[in-house]
Design a protein around this motif. Sequence first.
Motif, PDB file in Angstrom:
ATOM      1  N   ASN A  66     177.484 143.242  19.358  1.00 15.04           N
ATOM      2  CA  ASN A  66     178.906 143.390  19.666  1.00 15.04           C
ATOM      3  C   ASN A  66     179.681 144.045  18.534  1.00 15.04           C
ATOM      4  OD1 ASN A  66     178.607 142.127  22.178  1.00 15.04           O
ATOM      5  ND2 ASN A  66     178.790 140.090  21.248  1.00 15.04           N
ATOM      6  N   LYS A  67     178.989 144.368  17.441  1.00 14.22           N
ATOM      7  CA  LYS A  67     179.690 144.945  16.306  1.00 14.22           C
ATOM      8  C   LYS A  67     180.035 146.401  16.553  1.00 14.22           C
ATOM      9  CE  LYS A  67     178.236 142.015  12.474  1.00 14.22           C
ATOM     10  NZ  LYS A  67     177.769 142.022  11.078  1.00 14.22           N
ATOM     11  N   LYS A  68     181.145 146.823  15.955  1.00  9.84           N
ATOM     12  CA  LYS A  68     181.556 148.224  15.976  1.00  9.84           C
ATOM     13  C   LYS A  68     180.993 148.889  14.719  1.00  9.84           C
ATOM     14  CE  LYS A  68     184.095 147.707  19.673  1.00  9.84           C
ATOM     15  NZ  LYS A  68     183.634 148.268  20.974  1.00  9.84           N
ATOM     16  N   LYS A  69     180.267 149.973  14.919  1.00  7.21           N
ATOM     17  CA  LYS A  69     179.641 150.646  13.789  1.00  7.21           C
ATOM     18  C   LYS A  69     180.567 151.747  13.268  1.00  7.21           C
ATOM     19  CE  LYS A  69     175.231 151.080  13.795  1.00  7.21           C
ATOM     20  NZ  LYS A  69     173.850 151.529  14.111  1.00  7.21           N
ATOM     21  N   ILE A  70     180.851 151.680  11.971  1.00  6.27           N
ATOM     22  CA  ILE A  70     181.743 152.636  11.314  1.00  6.27           C
ATOM     23  C   ILE A  70     180.970 153.367  10.240  1.00  6.27           C
ATOM     24  CG2 ILE A  70     183.933 152.931  10.096  1.00  6.27           C
ATOM     25  CD1 ILE A  70     184.191 151.667  12.892  1.00  6.27           C
TER      26      ILE A  70
ATOM     27  N   ARG B 176     186.120 141.777   8.350  1.00  6.67           N
ATOM     28  CA  ARG B 176     185.927 141.620   9.797  1.00  6.67           C
ATOM     29  C   ARG B 176     184.454 141.436  10.120  1.00  6.67           C
ATOM     30  NH1 ARG B 176     190.409 143.953  13.018  1.00  6.67           N
ATOM     31  NH2 ARG B 176     188.852 144.098  14.672  1.00  6.67           N
ATOM     32  N   ASP B 177     184.115 140.366  10.846  1.00  4.40           N
ATOM     33  CA  ASP B 177     182.715 140.133  11.189  1.00  4.40           C
ATOM     34  C   ASP B 177     182.264 140.955  12.393  1.00  4.40           C
ATOM     35  OD1 ASP B 177     184.001 138.817  13.242  1.00  4.40           O
ATOM     36  OD2 ASP B 177     183.380 136.801  12.630  1.00  4.40           O
ATOM     37  N   ASP B 178     183.196 141.738  12.965  1.00  3.85           N
ATOM     38  CA  ASP B 178     182.822 142.597  14.092  1.00  3.85           C
ATOM     39  C   ASP B 178     182.641 144.051  13.673  1.00  3.85           C
ATOM     40  OD1 ASP B 178     185.529 142.923  13.528  1.00  3.85           O
ATOM     41  OD2 ASP B 178     186.074 143.341  15.603  1.00  3.85           O
ATOM     42  N   ILE B 179     182.610 144.305  12.346  1.00  4.85           N
ATOM     43  CA  ILE B 179     182.473 145.671  11.824  1.00  4.85           C
ATOM     44  C   ILE B 179     181.166 145.795  11.043  1.00  4.85           C
ATOM     45  CG2 ILE B 179     183.422 147.385  10.231  1.00  4.85           C
ATOM     46  CD1 ILE B 179     185.165 147.110  12.643  1.00  4.85           C
ATOM     47  N   GLU B 180     180.421 146.856  11.323  1.00 12.14           N
ATOM     48  CA  GLU B 180     179.228 147.197  10.539  1.00 12.14           C
ATOM     49  C   GLU B 180     179.482 148.544   9.874  1.00 12.14           C
ATOM     50  OE1 GLU B 180     174.514 148.432  11.089  1.00 12.14           O
ATOM     51  OE2 GLU B 180     175.649 147.669  12.802  1.00 12.14           O
ATOM     52  N   MET B 181     179.384 148.582   8.538  1.00 13.60           N
ATOM     53  CA  MET B 181     179.626 149.821   7.795  1.00 13.60           C
ATOM     54  C   MET B 181     178.305 150.494   7.432  1.00 13.60           C
ATOM     55  SD  MET B 181     182.716 148.905   5.122  1.00 13.60           S
ATOM     56  CE  MET B 181     182.179 147.218   4.759  1.00 13.60           C
ATOM     57  N   VAL B 182     178.260 151.809   7.637  1.00 11.04           N
ATOM     58  CA  VAL B 182     177.105 152.614   7.241  1.00 11.04           C
ATOM     59  C   VAL B 182     177.617 153.780   6.401  1.00 11.04           C
ATOM     60  CG1 VAL B 182     175.151 154.005   8.012  1.00 11.04           C
ATOM     61  CG2 VAL B 182     175.867 151.999   9.353  1.00 11.04           C
ATOM     62  N   GLU B 183     177.071 153.939   5.202  1.00 10.84           N
ATOM     63  CA  GLU B 183     177.555 154.975   4.282  1.00 10.84           C
ATOM     64  C   GLU B 183     176.810 156.283   4.485  1.00 10.84           C
ATOM     65  OE1 GLU B 183     176.866 155.260  -0.324  1.00 10.84           O
ATOM     66  OE2 GLU B 183     178.547 153.892   0.017  1.00 10.84           O
ATOM     67  N   PHE B 184     177.512 157.413   4.260  1.00  9.00           N
ATOM     68  CA  PHE B 184     176.859 158.721   4.290  1.00  9.00           C
ATOM     69  C   PHE B 184     177.372 159.567   3.125  1.00  9.00           C
ATOM     70  CE2 PHE B 184     180.665 159.270   6.879  1.00  9.00           C
ATOM     71  CZ  PHE B 184     181.153 160.523   6.529  1.00  9.00           C
ATOM     72  N   PRO B 185     176.583 160.566   2.689  1.00 12.10           N
ATOM     73  CA  PRO B 185     176.984 161.385   1.527  1.00 12.10           C
ATOM     74  C   PRO B 185     178.256 162.174   1.804  1.00 12.10           C
ATOM     75  CG  PRO B 185     174.642 161.665   2.004  1.00 12.10           C
ATOM     76  CD  PRO B 185     175.232 160.912   3.175  1.00 12.10           C
ATOM     77  N   ASN B 186     179.073 162.304   0.780  1.00 13.67           N
ATOM     78  CA  ASN B 186     180.357 162.986   0.909  1.00 13.67           C
ATOM     79  C   ASN B 186     180.197 164.461   1.280  1.00 13.67           C
ATOM     80  OD1 ASN B 186     183.249 162.654   0.686  1.00 13.67           O
ATOM     81  ND2 ASN B 186     183.182 163.930  -1.132  1.00 13.67           N
TER      82      ASN B 186
ATOM     83  N   HIS C 198     181.243 154.053  16.480  1.00 19.39           N
ATOM     84  CA  HIS C 198     182.576 153.846  17.054  1.00 19.39           C
ATOM     85  C   HIS C 198     183.713 154.399  16.201  1.00 19.39           C
ATOM     86  CE1 HIS C 198     179.811 150.665  18.517  1.00 19.39           C
ATOM     87  NE2 HIS C 198     180.299 151.047  19.677  1.00 19.39           N
ATOM     88  N   GLY C 199     183.429 154.688  14.928  1.00 25.91           N
ATOM     89  CA  GLY C 199     184.472 155.234  14.059  1.00 25.91           C
ATOM     90  C   GLY C 199     183.861 155.926  12.859  1.00 25.91           C
ATOM     91  N   VAL C 200     184.579 156.913  12.317  1.00 20.88           N
ATOM     92  CA  VAL C 200     184.121 157.596  11.103  1.00 20.88           C
ATOM     93  C   VAL C 200     185.289 157.748  10.138  1.00 20.88           C
ATOM     94  CG1 VAL C 200     182.186 158.864  12.112  1.00 20.88           C
ATOM     95  CG2 VAL C 200     184.469 159.874  12.155  1.00 20.88           C
TER      96      VAL C 200
END
Length: 328
Positions: A4-8, A25-35, A53-55
């Motif tokens: 149910n998490k939103k991936k950002i 927020r426990d409904d957010i998953e963060m994934v990092e990418f190179p600048n 779901h977001g960038v």
Amino acid sequence: MATNKKKILITESFSQTGRALLGERDDIEMVEFPNMISAGDFQAMLMQQAPVHGVALGPTRFGEPELEASRDMKVVTRIGVGYDAVDVPALSRRKVPLMTAGTANSPSVAEQALFMMLWLAKRAAEMHAIVRDGSWGYRLGKLPYDLYGKTLLIVGFGRIGTRTAKRCLAMEMQVLVYDPYKSAEEIKAAGCEPVADLDAALPRADFVSIHCPKTPETVGLFNAARLSLMKPAAYLINTARGGIVDEKALHQALLSGKLAGAGLDVFEQEPPPVGHELHSLPNVIMAPHVAGVTREAVDRMSEQTARNILSALDGAPIRQNVINQDVL
């Protein structure tokens, strides 16, 4: 549950301030990418991580291919205020808001514009060299200039242009403003003089500072013809976007003495190639597109970007930060 998490996806330049807000927020998953990720690698990452779901973007391009790859994009944000690398119509077609960081970096860009004016007027590089090289006796042959009493023409009177004006008025300069989208009353209320004709205003200016967005209307705005209208003793500052100034025309104007100097934070190609013709000119000061990227500004922009993301995911995007208002 994790499903149910939103991936950002967030760029590596995202500050801890912004990360902390999303991390609460426990409904957010963060994934990092190179600048500085390539378009192909970014699309591949979106497909691998989908649904996304977001960038939170730095300079990365974003349009139809990225929307398709993400599969369920809800919000696209810029850690900054420029958005010329984003295909806004593509987002609007899918009802995805594009959000920017509002006023978060405008004080920093205004400071950089003023810094470049002062550096050039005070002949900082030459003064430093005179002391360093033991040429003290030549100091009176390279006299600097005051900003006091000089005329500044600001092109673009938005969040950054207005702040630049405020700082330069404090330096006791006369400030002219060219912005066809702002009323004369608003410009006068800020203590500045509105000008309706850019070409007629250019010969009056000792300094010209560009603060307009890059659009089809402003690409090549400062071409050879327009640069030729400026005083030979005038300085041009561009902290807005590369491409608004024709670099070949600028190089020729500086080389021929038709323009006294220039301050550039942005370029037609970024990064510009090593050995670019402007690099060797002594009357040019350059920076690598960091006017709005101070330590404080990155914190402010990341925090605002995180708030933008959360507001959109919660169904109430912060209206004043949405570029494509048609999606609201």
